[in-house]
Design a protein around this motif. Structure first.
Motif, PDB file in Angstrom:
ATOM      1  N   GLN A 126       0.375  -1.482  -0.105  1.00  0.00           N
ATOM      2  CA  GLN A 126      -0.315  -0.185   0.176  1.00  0.00           C
ATOM      3  C   GLN A 126       1.080   1.218   0.149  1.00  0.00           C
ATOM      4  OE1 GLN A 126      -4.290  -0.296  -0.066  1.00  0.00           O
ATOM      5  NE2 GLN A 126      -3.134  -1.911  -0.855  1.00  0.00           N
ATOM      6  N   ALA A 127       1.704   0.715  -0.700  1.00  0.00           N
ATOM      7  CA  ALA A 127       2.971   2.663  -1.335  1.00  0.00           C
ATOM      8  C   ALA A 127       2.225   3.190  -1.472  1.00  0.00           C
ATOM      9  CB  ALA A 127       3.918   1.759  -2.215  1.00  0.00           C
ATOM     10  N   GLU A 128       1.922   4.980  -0.555  1.00  0.00           N
ATOM     11  CA  GLU A 128       1.716   5.959  -2.103  1.00  0.00           C
ATOM     12  C   GLU A 128       2.740   6.242  -2.778  1.00  0.00           C
ATOM     13  OE1 GLU A 128       0.666  10.282  -0.414  1.00  0.00           O
ATOM     14  OE2 GLU A 128       1.792   9.625   0.949  1.00  0.00           O
ATOM     15  N   LEU A 129       3.605   5.986  -2.584  1.00  0.00           N
ATOM     16  CA  LEU A 129       4.146   6.294  -3.656  1.00  0.00           C
ATOM     17  C   LEU A 129       5.223   5.726  -4.205  1.00  0.00           C
ATOM     18  CD1 LEU A 129       5.271   7.951  -6.192  1.00  0.00           C
ATOM     19  CD2 LEU A 129       6.261   9.892  -5.371  1.00  0.00           C
ATOM     20  N   GLY A 130       5.451   3.862  -4.748  1.00  0.00           N
ATOM     21  CA  GLY A 130       6.574   3.386  -4.294  1.00  0.00           C
ATOM     22  C   GLY A 130       7.423   3.563  -5.682  1.00  0.00           C
ATOM     23  N   GLY A 175      -2.583   9.989  -6.509  1.00  0.00           N
ATOM     24  CA  GLY A 175      -3.335  10.823  -7.833  1.00  0.00           C
ATOM     25  C   GLY A 175      -4.303   9.928  -7.963  1.00  0.00           C
ATOM     26  N   ASN A 176      -4.716   8.703  -7.315  1.00  0.00           N
ATOM     27  CA  ASN A 176      -5.324   8.214  -8.041  1.00  0.00           C
ATOM     28  C   ASN A 176      -5.688   6.926  -6.278  1.00  0.00           C
ATOM     29  OD1 ASN A 176      -5.712   6.822 -10.739  1.00  0.00           O
ATOM     30  ND2 ASN A 176      -3.291   6.565 -10.507  1.00  0.00           N
ATOM     31  N   LEU A 224      -2.926  -1.627  -5.046  1.00  0.00           N
ATOM     32  CA  LEU A 224      -2.525   0.008  -5.939  1.00  0.00           C
ATOM     33  C   LEU A 224      -1.722   0.133  -4.838  1.00  0.00           C
ATOM     34  CD1 LEU A 224      -4.227   3.003  -7.805  1.00  0.00           C
ATOM     35  CD2 LEU A 224      -3.059   1.724  -8.354  1.00  0.00           C
ATOM     36  N   GLY A 225       0.113   0.590  -5.143  1.00  0.00           N
ATOM     37  CA  GLY A 225       0.691   0.291  -4.373  1.00  0.00           C
ATOM     38  C   GLY A 225       1.869  -0.612  -4.181  1.00  0.00           C
ATOM     39  N   GLY A 226       1.178  -2.063  -3.967  1.00  0.00           N
ATOM     40  CA  GLY A 226       1.673  -2.697  -3.999  1.00  0.00           C
ATOM     41  C   GLY A 226       2.857  -3.298  -4.672  1.00  0.00           C
ATOM     42  N   LEU A 227       3.575  -4.377  -4.934  1.00  0.00           N
ATOM     43  CA  LEU A 227       5.059  -5.159  -5.064  1.00  0.00           C
ATOM     44  C   LEU A 227       4.529  -5.861  -6.479  1.00  0.00           C
ATOM     45  CD1 LEU A 227       7.854  -4.462  -5.603  1.00  0.00           C
ATOM     46  CD2 LEU A 227       8.388  -6.002  -3.589  1.00  0.00           C
ATOM     47  N   TYR A 228       5.154  -6.120  -7.148  1.00  0.00           N
ATOM     48  CA  TYR A 228       4.643  -6.448  -7.957  1.00  0.00           C
ATOM     49  C   TYR A 228       5.967  -7.588  -8.905  1.00  0.00           C
ATOM     50  CZ  TYR A 228      -0.718  -5.889  -8.649  1.00  0.00           C
ATOM     51  OH  TYR A 228      -2.062  -5.729  -7.674  1.00  0.00           O
ATOM     52  N   ARG A 229       5.625  -9.391  -9.529  1.00  0.00           N
ATOM     53  CA  ARG A 229       6.714 -10.048  -9.858  1.00  0.00           C
ATOM     54  C   ARG A 229       6.020 -10.098 -11.186  1.00  0.00           C
ATOM     55  NH1 ARG A 229       9.019 -13.720  -5.799  1.00  0.00           N
ATOM     56  NH2 ARG A 229       6.953 -14.442  -6.224  1.00  0.00           N
TER      57      ARG A 229
END
Length: 284
Positions: free
Chosen positions: A11-15, A253-254, A264-269
């Motif tokens: 849940q990063a605001e701006l990862g 912004g979203n 949104l804000g997650g880390l994906y692979r």
């Protein structure tokens, strides 16, 4: 290519700024607005986080096992064992409205990074190189900087002005830049962080573009990697074979889209066919 897999719903605001730490077999990344540094270890699933002194734009591994972090106001050394940030060098004391944003380590151990106006209203961003204890400003007048990164042969440096949706290219020779030119423009999103694969294909995160754009060395758009969230900030190659593409995302912004896009804000692979380039270490 595999489907995108959510590995950490952070849940990063701006990862931003994913980077593979081969020694620790882990991914480091930051939440700029959340002022947090994160580490994900794929083999164990371990997740760890630290508070940063201010907004943190990047965290890149150094030869001594520490990280060099671009924190608003200067470069800091971060010790993962103690969790302590220590100021190395003040940056842009003459531009207090700016913060640091995204960085890259060249094969010679030099650190390249950019700055930007925190409000994204004034074009006071610049491109810097830090090597042998000296900080040099190489380009100026950016709205939002992202990158840079180098081609596999080291002869071309790519750097973005995200507000202009523009990928710039420079001729690069031993830390010297010339022949500034437009390499590509992203029409389906804002050109965010770049990374390079072993074949010279540039991977560009698309803020509000639902994925990662892929450009040939000639600047031709040759495809995209799609993600289930719209704000992809950067993708970096990791894993033992450098074929795991780790993607940071953001809800900045979203916030109103989080109902439909709760990760949104997650880390994906994403598992990809062509490996990336090894991560270089900063020479202190």
């Amino acid at each position: 290519m595999s489907e995108a897999e959510l590995v950490w719903d952070v849940q990063a605001e701006l990862g931003e700024g994913p980077v593979w730490d081969a020694a620790r077999k882990a991914v480091w990344f930051v939440d700029i607005k959340g002022r947090r540094l994160h580490r994900y270890t794929p083999a164990t699933g371990d997740k760890a986080s630290w508070d940063a002194p201010d907004q943190i734009g990047f965290a890149l591994p150094a030869e001594d096992g520490a990280l060099v972090c671009g924190v608003r106001g200067g470069l800091h050394r971060f010790d993962p064992d103690s969790g302590v940030f220590a100021l190395i060098l003040p940056v842009e004391t003459d531009r207090p409205q700016n913060r640091l944003n995204d960085g890259f380590v060249a094969p010679d151990g030099s650190l390249w990074f950019g700055s930007m106006d925190d409000s994204e209203e004034v074009r006071t961003g610049a491109l810097y190189r830090w090597a042998d204890g000296e900080l040099t400003r190489h380009d100026d007048g950016y709205g939002v900087t992202n990158g840079p990164c180098l081609s596999p042969d080291g002869k071309t440096l790519y750097h973005h002005d995200t507000l202009e949706k523009t990928v710039l290219a420079f001729d690069h020779d031993d830390g010297v830049l010339s022949n500034r030119r437009v390499f590509a423009v992203t029409e389906d999103g804002f050109a965010d962080g770049p990374s390079m694969d072993a074949e010279g294909v540039l991977h560009v995160g698309l803020f509000n573009g639902w994925g990662v754009a892929r450009f040939s060395p000639e600047g031709e758009r040759i495809g995209a990697i799609r993600l289930p969230v719209q704000t992809v900030t950067k993708a970096a190659f990791g894993g033992d074979d450098l074929r795991d593409l780790y993607c940071t995302t953001a809800w900045l912004g979203n916030a109103d889209k989080r109902g439909d896009q709760p990760t949104l804000g997650g880390l994906y692979r994403v598992r990809v066919e062509t490996p990336g380039l090894p991560q270089n270490l900063i020479r202190l």
